[in-house]
Motif scaffolding. Structure first.
Motif, PDB file in Angstrom:
ATOM      1  N   UNK A 266     -29.659  64.445 118.819  1.00  0.00           N
ATOM      2  CA  UNK A 266     -29.989  63.484 117.767  1.00  0.00           C
ATOM      3  C   UNK A 266     -31.017  64.075 116.806  1.00  0.00           C
ATOM      4  N   UNK A 267     -32.011  64.757 117.349  1.00  0.00           N
ATOM      5  CA  UNK A 267     -33.013  65.402 116.505  1.00  0.00           C
ATOM      6  C   UNK A 267     -32.406  66.560 115.722  1.00  0.00           C
ATOM      7  N   UNK A 268     -31.523  67.319 116.374  1.00  0.00           N
ATOM      8  CA  UNK A 268     -30.879  68.444 115.704  1.00  0.00           C
ATOM      9  C   UNK A 268     -29.963  67.960 114.584  1.00  0.00           C
ATOM     10  N   UNK A 269     -29.341  66.803 114.790  1.00  0.00           N
ATOM     11  CA  UNK A 269     -28.497  66.228 113.740  1.00  0.00           C
ATOM     12  C   UNK A 269     -29.316  65.970 112.479  1.00  0.00           C
ATOM     13  N   UNK A 270     -30.466  65.342 112.636  1.00  0.00           N
ATOM     14  CA  UNK A 270     -31.320  65.042 111.485  1.00  0.00           C
ATOM     15  C   UNK A 270     -31.782  66.334 110.819  1.00  0.00           C
ATOM     16  N   UNK A 271     -32.126  67.336 111.626  1.00  0.00           N
ATOM     17  CA  UNK A 271     -32.610  68.595 111.064  1.00  0.00           C
ATOM     18  C   UNK A 271     -31.516  69.303 110.266  1.00  0.00           C
ATOM     19  N   UNK A 272     -30.313  69.347 110.826  1.00  0.00           N
ATOM     20  CA  UNK A 272     -29.219  70.067 110.165  1.00  0.00           C
ATOM     21  C   UNK A 272     -28.635  69.302 108.989  1.00  0.00           C
ATOM     22  N   UNK A 273     -28.436  68.007 109.184  1.00  0.00           N
ATOM     23  CA  UNK A 273     -27.715  67.213 108.198  1.00  0.00           C
ATOM     24  C   UNK A 273     -28.625  66.611 107.135  1.00  0.00           C
ATOM     25  N   UNK A 274     -29.916  66.513 107.439  1.00  0.00           N
ATOM     26  CA  UNK A 274     -30.849  65.970 106.459  1.00  0.00           C
ATOM     27  C   UNK A 274     -30.985  64.466 106.491  1.00  0.00           C
ATOM     28  N   UNK A 275     -30.507  63.828 107.548  1.00  0.00           N
ATOM     29  CA  UNK A 275     -30.612  62.379 107.671  1.00  0.00           C
ATOM     30  C   UNK A 275     -29.940  61.901 108.940  1.00  0.00           C
ATOM     31  N   UNK A 276     -29.999  60.587 109.174  1.00  0.00           N
ATOM     32  CA  UNK A 276     -29.406  59.988 110.354  1.00  0.00           C
ATOM     33  C   UNK A 276     -27.988  59.508 110.060  1.00  0.00           C
ATOM     34  N   UNK A 277     -27.228  59.263 111.129  1.00  0.00           N
ATOM     35  CA  UNK A 277     -25.864  58.766 110.964  1.00  0.00           C
ATOM     36  C   UNK A 277     -25.831  57.478 110.153  1.00  0.00           C
ATOM     37  N   UNK A 278     -26.827  56.630 110.342  1.00  0.00           N
ATOM     38  CA  UNK A 278     -26.847  55.342 109.661  1.00  0.00           C
ATOM     39  C   UNK A 278     -27.347  55.386 108.237  1.00  0.00           C
ATOM     40  N   UNK A 279     -27.662  56.576 107.731  1.00  0.00           N
ATOM     41  CA  UNK A 279     -28.221  56.685 106.381  1.00  0.00           C
ATOM     42  C   UNK A 279     -27.162  56.730 105.286  1.00  0.00           C
ATOM     43  N   UNK A 280     -25.889  56.754 105.656  1.00  0.00           N
ATOM     44  CA  UNK A 280     -24.836  56.849 104.642  1.00  0.00           C
ATOM     45  C   UNK A 280     -24.755  55.573 103.806  1.00  0.00           C
ATOM     46  N   UNK A 281     -24.687  55.738 102.498  1.00  0.00           N
ATOM     47  CA  UNK A 281     -24.508  54.611 101.588  1.00  0.00           C
ATOM     48  C   UNK A 281     -24.076  55.138 100.221  1.00  0.00           C
ATOM     49  N   UNK A 282     -23.324  54.347  99.467  1.00  0.00           N
ATOM     50  CA  UNK A 282     -22.848  54.809  98.159  1.00  0.00           C
ATOM     51  C   UNK A 282     -23.985  54.899  97.153  1.00  0.00           C
ATOM     52  N   UNK A 283     -23.864  55.783  96.165  1.00  0.00           N
ATOM     53  CA  UNK A 283     -24.887  55.876  95.117  1.00  0.00           C
ATOM     54  C   UNK A 283     -25.019  54.547  94.375  1.00  0.00           C
ATOM     55  N   UNK A 284     -26.229  54.225  93.978  1.00  0.00           N
ATOM     56  CA  UNK A 284     -26.473  52.945  93.320  1.00  0.00           C
ATOM     57  C   UNK A 284     -25.674  52.781  92.028  1.00  0.00           C
ATOM     58  N   UNK A 285     -25.497  53.838  91.195  1.00  0.00           N
ATOM     59  CA  UNK A 285     -24.672  53.654  89.990  1.00  0.00           C
ATOM     60  C   UNK A 285     -23.234  53.254  90.312  1.00  0.00           C
ATOM     61  N   UNK A 286     -22.697  53.735  91.433  1.00  0.00           N
ATOM     62  CA  UNK A 286     -21.345  53.354  91.848  1.00  0.00           C
ATOM     63  C   UNK A 286     -21.319  51.880  92.240  1.00  0.00           C
ATOM     64  N   UNK A 287     -22.303  51.456  93.025  1.00  0.00           N
ATOM     65  CA  UNK A 287     -22.387  50.053  93.442  1.00  0.00           C
ATOM     66  C   UNK A 287     -22.532  49.141  92.228  1.00  0.00           C
ATOM     67  N   UNK A 288     -23.419  49.506  91.311  1.00  0.00           N
ATOM     68  CA  UNK A 288     -23.654  48.677  90.127  1.00  0.00           C
ATOM     69  C   UNK A 288     -22.385  48.521  89.299  1.00  0.00           C
ATOM     70  N   UNK A 289     -21.637  49.606  89.144  1.00  0.00           N
ATOM     71  CA  UNK A 289     -20.421  49.539  88.339  1.00  0.00           C
ATOM     72  C   UNK A 289     -19.369  48.652  88.999  1.00  0.00           C
ATOM     73  N   UNK A 290     -19.160  48.830  90.296  1.00  0.00           N
ATOM     74  CA  UNK A 290     -18.153  48.034  91.004  1.00  0.00           C
ATOM     75  C   UNK A 290     -18.514  46.552  90.977  1.00  0.00           C
ATOM     76  N   UNK A 291     -19.799  46.251  91.046  1.00  0.00           N
ATOM     77  CA  UNK A 291     -20.241  44.857  91.021  1.00  0.00           C
ATOM     78  C   UNK A 291     -20.287  44.281  89.616  1.00  0.00           C
ATOM     79  N   UNK A 292     -19.983  45.101  88.605  1.00  0.00           N
ATOM     80  CA  UNK A 292     -19.924  44.610  87.237  1.00  0.00           C
ATOM     81  C   UNK A 292     -21.248  44.583  86.520  1.00  0.00           C
TER      82      UNK A 292
END
Length: 316
Positions: A266-292
């Motif tokens: 779990x620690x190696x995942x954060x070190x290699x990947x740069x974040x946790x599994x639960x940190x995935x989320x779409x960029x805010x400009x994408x969310x804003x556009x889809x929401x109108x």
């Protein structure tokens, strides 16, 4: 969800577990494959889609009526999208009309580095809501599409994830390159169908509690993290995240994964990947556009591979 729709959800899920790719009709309606006609990989359905677009069987994509009130691609957007240059631009723009026939709510938006597609999929007959896909198509070779999926929930758009989305922008991971089901410059209707079936798999996960069909863990050079990844992501009754076509996780890699040092990985995942599994989320400009609530995002700003593949207009 209606009982008939729930039953069909289970039927298609079982076909996916047997490596049988479903049929996708107009408006992104997923239906079971014809009994007795199996495919050894996702690519079989993709090839079938390409054949249908050239022959009389193309009418099989027209069985679902267009929903009232869905916007069609405007003439202005289509004309404005003809910018830039190169082979990918020509390949993608030549397919807009056929893609709109399969996904009638299609909208096309221009971008300095390519074009955006916004499409809607019904996903399943009888489902009260569908999905919206926002797809970035760079014209520069090597970048590849980047897409995000959202449920059209009555209370507002809901991001579809995090299972089988990319780190860490939450973009769709609908297939593996080793499947050879789609390549840059390929059939856009087939690509949208793959995204539609990916959303169907998420619906199956939400309703029935497991991901249907073949799935993969992390590719090289991060395969050392896969015991941690599978223990967190895979359910016992799902096909194993090692890519097995037949073995469930509980009977395949899980016994070995349980012997790994979970905390260290779990620690190696954060070190290699740069974040946790639960940190995935779409960029805010994408969310804003889809929401109108926002303008069309710049592909360069939200596509995490663009910096390495598209020259910047700013001086070094």
């Amino acid at each position: 969800m209606q009982s008939a729709a729930c039953g069909m959800l289970g039927d298609i899920g079982r076909q996916l577990d047997a490596n049988v790719f479903p049929r996708v009709f107009d408006n992104g309606v997923v239906m079971p494959s014809t009994p007795g006609v199996a495919s050894s990989a996702l690519g079989k359905e993709t090839e079938h889609e390409q054949q249908r677009s050239r022959g009389p069987a193309a009418g099989s994509r027209q069985g679902t009526a267009r929903r009232k009130g869905t916007p069609r691609r405007s003439r202005q957007a289509g004309a404005s999208a003809r910018i830039g240059g190169g082979l990918l631009r020509a390949a993608y723009e030549a397919q807009v009309v056929s893609l709109e026939a399969a996904y009638p709510a299609l909208r096309v938006f221009p971008d300095d580095d390519g074009m955006w597609l916004q499409a809607e999929s019904s996903i399943l007959s009888g489902l009260e809501y569908g999905a919206t896909f926002l797809v970035a198509l760079p014209f520069a070779p090597g970048a590849g599409p980047r897409a995000w999926g959202f449920w059209n929930d009555p209370g507002g758009s809901l991001w579809i994830g995090p299972r089988h989305t990319n780190f860490f922008d939450g973009s769709i991971c609908a297939f593996s390159p080793v499947d050879n089901v789609w390549a840059e410059g390929g059939n856009l209707t087939s690509l949208m169908d793959l995204y539609t079936v990916w959303a169907f798999r998420h619906l199956h996960l939400e309703v029935l509690g497991r991901w249907p069909g073949r799935q993969y863990s992390l590719p090289p050079p991060n395969e050392v993290l896969n015991p941690y990844y599978r223990l967190v992501q895979c359910q016992d009754a799902e096909l194993c995240g090692c890519g097995s076509l037949t073995a469930r996780y509980v009977e395949c890699c899980k016994p070995k994964d349980l012997r790994s040092d979970f905390g260290r990985l779990a620690q190696e995942f954060v070190r290699r990947m740069g974040g946790k599994l639960g940190d995935r989320q779409p960029p805010q400009p994408v969310v804003d556009f889809v929401e109108g609530g926002g303008s069309t995002p710049k592909i360069r700003d939200v596509h995490n591979l663009m910096a390495a593949t598209v020259p910047t207009s700013k001086p070094a």
